[in-house]
Design an enzyme around this catalytic site. Structure first.
Site, PDB file in Angstrom:
ATOM      1  N   ASN A  76      13.166 -18.178  46.503  1.00  0.00           N
ATOM      2  CA  ASN A  76      12.612 -18.870  47.675  1.00  0.00           C
ATOM      3  C   ASN A  76      11.114 -18.703  47.719  1.00  0.00           C
ATOM      4  O   ASN A  76      10.551 -17.742  47.187  1.00  0.00           O
ATOM      5  CB  ASN A  76      13.236 -18.316  48.961  1.00  0.00           C
TER       6      ASN A  76
ATOM      7  N   CYS B 189      35.794 -11.765  19.514  1.00  0.00           N
ATOM      8  CA  CYS B 189      35.413 -10.406  19.100  1.00  0.00           C
ATOM      9  C   CYS B 189      34.973 -10.418  17.639  1.00  0.00           C
ATOM     10  O   CYS B 189      34.000  -9.770  17.267  1.00  0.00           O
ATOM     11  CB  CYS B 189      36.571  -9.435  19.319  1.00  0.00           C
TER      12      CYS B 189
ATOM     13  N   CYS C 102       7.406  -9.016  49.834  1.00  0.00           N
ATOM     14  CA  CYS C 102       7.453 -10.459  49.534  1.00  0.00           C
ATOM     15  C   CYS C 102       6.439 -10.826  48.463  1.00  0.00           C
ATOM     16  O   CYS C 102       5.251 -10.550  48.612  1.00  0.00           O
ATOM     17  CB  CYS C 102       7.205 -11.264  50.796  1.00  0.00           C
TER      18      CYS C 102
ATOM     19  N   CYS D  70      33.474   0.714  12.785  1.00  0.00           N
ATOM     20  CA  CYS D  70      33.241   0.553  14.224  1.00  0.00           C
ATOM     21  C   CYS D  70      32.302   1.632  14.750  1.00  0.00           C
ATOM     22  O   CYS D  70      32.570   2.818  14.611  1.00  0.00           O
ATOM     23  CB  CYS D  70      34.575   0.598  14.980  1.00  0.00           C
TER      24      CYS D  70
ATOM     25  N   CYS E  33      41.478 -15.774  20.241  1.00  0.00           N
ATOM     26  CA  CYS E  33      40.318 -16.672  20.334  1.00  0.00           C
ATOM     27  C   CYS E  33      39.293 -16.335  19.256  1.00  0.00           C
ATOM     28  O   CYS E  33      38.485 -17.182  18.893  1.00  0.00           O
ATOM     29  CB  CYS E  33      39.676 -16.592  21.711  1.00  0.00           C
TER      30      CYS E  33
END
Lengths: 445, 442
Positions: free
Chosen positions: A82, A358, A144, A385, A355
């Site tokens: 803003n 990874c 601000c 890993c 999917c």
């Protein structure tokens, strides 16, 4: 407010009582009597009235768009900025309204945010006027980042610790009202401003104010947005996107020796009860909310209250003070982390939806530690890993990939190291030139 | 117009005009921009994505969906067209529930796949105004394509793009093949099939000659002599017979003809349909005929299939669609005889059961009233043009080569594939690549 779980949400902050720890931050939602009455009816525990400036010609706001936003796919608002200034209504109108609302809602916290020029007299003068309203405390807007900062106020003060200390000192000198100093995140180290507030006598700090930001660029007009007649300026960024930044700053103040114990009112993307609980666990006594209310309306506080209440009941916390700061001791420096703590990613094949995210993440961007079979079975190679957690973070199925801790005595297949009983941090690590050599000898390295 | 669903016999105008337009409107109304972005956001951008593997044309589905998600559906359309120039029609008619969407990981996770078909339509619709491809420099080579259906159009477009001159022949008065004549009307609204053909042909270099077929103004010898290569994509001309008594009676019809007539009708209220309709078969054509007969106002429509429901070629989605429109699906029943004096009045079926020795009749029979019977039990090649066959289709290699040098084939007339629009597109495209390599390599 309805409370199905019966936990006591009552909050005391600097001796200021409120029925719950959810306050509305100083911002457009708290600019007028009509808003604040609606907020209290909806169940908010307190408000910080939108920042008042000194008497005289009111502040002028832009009359073009004053907000910009970033969105998720379904226009879920993730971040808001803003370029609105402090209240643009006459001082006396605000003061009258504050007095009326406080009179009608004596059980709610009423804090008044202030921003006047960096001179002692204007501060003295406005404090006297605020005291007459019956308000519970003041918050000094040193945050601000737009507009007012160009006039030597707001973050222009908050970025100079000496100014913070000086002005806070004036406020404490001229008023007995509890004084909260609101900090800007637009600095390199939050401890400077926080320490200055403390040195000036502040009773508490609140943070974070908004972050300097450009939310988007209009590629047709080649101008930042929000765009005012073809031009834009940086605004203050807030909402869910800023929460991690705010949490770190809260934790830094809570855990640092010089500032520890200074009460904190946390601000920055609080949207759900869980956000509030996290900030409070890191050391905040209560939270202030703006963007969530601006996005969903005042009713969101009802979910925050019921959620926090349920969680507290489940955990057996009798008051909000019970868990404030419980996570603070767990925030440390990197050098104190246990370098002999070893975990390995583990993929639950029953949960895996194949999917392959990874695999792509690990193979392309990390440690080539996930194997993909012809029939799309993904398994972790323990000898590669490093436990970076990226696979956990990119997996769309919650809980499908987890980190398994290697118990003492097990061998890390990647390094060949046997997990020791005692832990080594960087301070004892053989690769650290200034480490304690004795530790290295014991390990036989 | 005083006819209703209860009017006996075969009559037009059983419904009011509003019902016709409602019944034959888009099966899946197009997604708007916001819906598309939200739907696209559900895609996980899988590695080596299963949907892409499942697509016979290997469209890069995760990429095109991400392009939609980032506000560039025109780029998404190009990703689709690169693999499948008839991506617009495939988005409408592909049985996605048994292809890409069946293997979508979100189907695995939640039983709700990313709506890939609807997203593909959204993207391709954005790019149907001007043709997006330019032709390569002319090669001077000429290729004949027989059949302007999905296989022929796909092949012709790819060849034209590569700079060859193509003449495409079709037996019908309009191009498009089954896209134009053989698919349920609610899957291709607003004359989409014809608009897509026009858009595709506007690449240039493709000369369309209608009303010509092998054995009707064309023969393979002449084509092979006159052109540098020939691609056969003429589909299947014949319809299998029921092989039961009374099959020759009036109003025992081919489902493909009914569908074709319906597709070409400009006023559905003038199209007659029986009060009692029976469709025989278990594939997409059977469902398309049965559903549309019901939507035209038939009082009752039965779809009768000789085996169990699990053996039906029509996908579960299609079966559910039929059921939801009021089609009664009867399985394990085979036609025994058509009864009626001149025209069909009843059709008699025998119940069947699966046994170790195959399908057997149980001995029990039943009759259904029928003003119209539509046969949808498969189509046949007809004249094989002297080429080697595999089963009852032209034998082709992976790249569409037939047993004769210089002649390629693809689509329903060729072996392999699932007789889907999308497999025909893939076969036409792949044959074009092989023709190109052959012509340019030699």
């Amino acid at each position: 407010m309805k409370d199905l779980y019966g936990a006591n949400l009552h909050s005391t902050f600097l001796g200021i009582e409120s029925p719950n720890p959810f306050w509305l931050a100083s911002a457009p939602p708290t600019d007028k009597e009509v808003n604040v009455r609606r907020a209290f009816e909806a169940g908010w525990g307190g408000v910080v009235w939108k920042t008042l400036g000194e008497a005289g010609p009111p502040v002028v706001n832009v009359s073009g768009p004053r907000y910009g936003a970033i969105f998720g796919a379904d226009r879920r608002l993730l971040g808001l900025n803003n370029i609105e200034l402090i209240t643009d209504r006459p001082l006396e109108v605000n003061l009258e309204e504050i007095a009326r609302v406080k009179r009608d809602y004596p059980d709610r916290a009423m804090i008044v945010s202030l921003m006047v020029p960096c001179e002692e007299e204007p501060w003295r003068k406005i404090l006297k006027e605020v005291e007459l309203t019956g308000a519970d405390g003041v918050e000094l807007n040193f945050g601000c980042p737009h507009g007012m900062a160009e006039r030597g106020m707001g973050s222009a003060v908050g970025q100079v610790p000496e100014y913070i200390e000086m002005v806070t000192g004036w406020v404490k000198k001229h008023s007995n009202l509890p004084c909260i100093v609101k900090l800007t995140p637009n600095i390199t180290n939050i401890l400077g401003p926080a320490g200055a507030a403390k040195a000036g006598g502040a009773d508490a700090v609140s943070l974070i104010n908004t972050i300097n930001s450009i939310t988007s660029v209009n590629l047709e007009e080649m101008s930042p947005e929000p765009m005012i007649d073809g031009m834009g300026t940086h605004g203050g960024y807030c909402g869910p996107a800023v929460k991690p930044i705010a949490m770190n700053m809260v934790a830094e103040i809570a855990r640092n020796q010089e500032t520890a114990g200074l009460p904190i009112s946390a601000i920055g993307g609080v949207t759900t009860w869980r956000d509030a609980a996290e900030f409070m666990a890191l050391g905040a006594s209560n939270v202030q909310v703006c963007t969530a209310a601006m996005t969903y309306g005042f009713k969101v506080v009802q979910e925050m209250a019921s959620g926090l209440s349920q969680w507290m009941a489940e955990k057996g916390y009798n008051s909000t003070a019970d868990f404030v700061g419980m996570a603070t001791p767990k925030v440390t420096d990197w050098q104190h982390l246990n370098l002999d703590y070893v975990t390995k990613a583990e993929i639950n094949q029953d949960d895996c939806i194949k999917c392959g995210r990874c695999f792509a993440a690990c193979e392309d961007t990390s440690h080539q530690a996930i194997e993909m079979s012809e029939d799309r079975v993904f398994t972790v190679k323990d000898d590669e890993c490093v436990a970076c957690n990226l696979c956990v973070n990119v997996c769309p199925v919650e809980g499908c990939i987890t980190m398994r801790e290697l118990p003492v005595g097990d061998v890390d297949e990647r390094t060949g190291m046997t997990i020791p009983e005692d832990k080594r941090t960087w301070l004892q690590h053989p690769n650290n030139p200034s480490a304690d050599p004795n530790t290295c000898i014991i390990r036989g390295q | 117009m005083s006819n209703s669903q209860h009017t006996p016999g075969i009559v037009p105008g059983r419904l009011n005009s509003e019902a016709y337009s409602d019944n034959f409107s888009d099966l899946h109304p197009p997604l708007d921009d916001h819906e598309a972005r939200v739907a696209a956001d559900r895609c996980y951008f899988c590695h080596d994505a299963p949907c892409m593997e499942a697509c016979p044309t290997s469209i890069d589905i995760p990429l095109f969906i991400r392009q939609i998600a980032t506000g560039t559906p025109e780029a998404a359309a190009m990703t689709i067209f690169e693999q499948n120039i008839l991506g617009g029609m495939c988005a409408r008619v592909c049985p996605t529930e048994t292809l890409c969407e069946e293997v979508c990981v979100r189907e695995t996770a939640e039983g709700k796949p990313v709506v890939i078909g609807e997203l593909q339509r959204y993207a391709t619709d954005k790019r149907m105004d001007a043709h997006p491809y330019k032709r390569a420099a002319s090669t001077g080579k000429k290729v004949a394509v027989v059949g302007a259906g999905p296989a022929g159009l796909s092949c012709a477009h790819r060849l034209a793009m590569k700079g060859h001159d193509v003449v495409i022949y079709d037996a019908r008065p309009k191009a498009g093949g089954l896209n134009e004549f053989g698919i349920a009307s609610y899957k291709s609204t607003n004359d989409f099939a014809a608009r897509e053909v026009e858009w595709l042909l506007s690449i240039g270099g493709i000369d369309l000659k209608l009303g010509k077929a092998l054995g009707n103004g064309l023969n393979l010898e002449t084509l092979a002599a006159d052109f540098d290569a020939v691609f056969l994509g003429m589909g299947l001309a014949g319809v299998n017979a029921l092989g039961c008594d009374g099959e020759e009676k009036d109003n025992v019809l081919d489902a493909v003809d009914f569908i074709s007539e319906l597709r070409q009708s400009t006023d559905l209220s003038t199209l007659p349909v029986g009060r009692h309709v029976v469709v025989i078969g278990g594939g997409m054509t059977a469902v398309d005929a049965a559903v549309q007969a019901k939507l035209l106002g038939a009082e009752d429509v039965a779809l009768v299939y000789r085996r169990g429901q699990d053996r039906m070629n029509a996908s579960l989605f299609e079966q559910d669609l039929a059921a939801s429109k009021g089609v009664r699906i009867i399985t394990h029943a085979t036609p025994k005889a058509v009864h009626g004096n001149g025209a069909v009045r009843e059709i008699e079926f025998a119940y069947t059961k699966d046994t170790a020795d195959g399908l057997k009749e149980t001995g029990e029979t039943f009759r259904l009233p029928a003003d119209q019977v539509f046969k949808a039990i498969g189509q046949t090649l007809g004249d094989g043009q002297g080429l080697s066959l595999e089963g009852r289709k032209i034998r082709v290699s992976d790249s569409g080569r037939t047993s004769r040098d210089g002649v390629w084939a693809g689509g329903d007339c060729a072996s392999g594939g699932d007789d889907l629009t999308v497999t025909a597109v893939a076969e036409g495209r792949d044959a074009a690549e092989d023709i190109h390599n052959t012509l340019m390599g030699g």
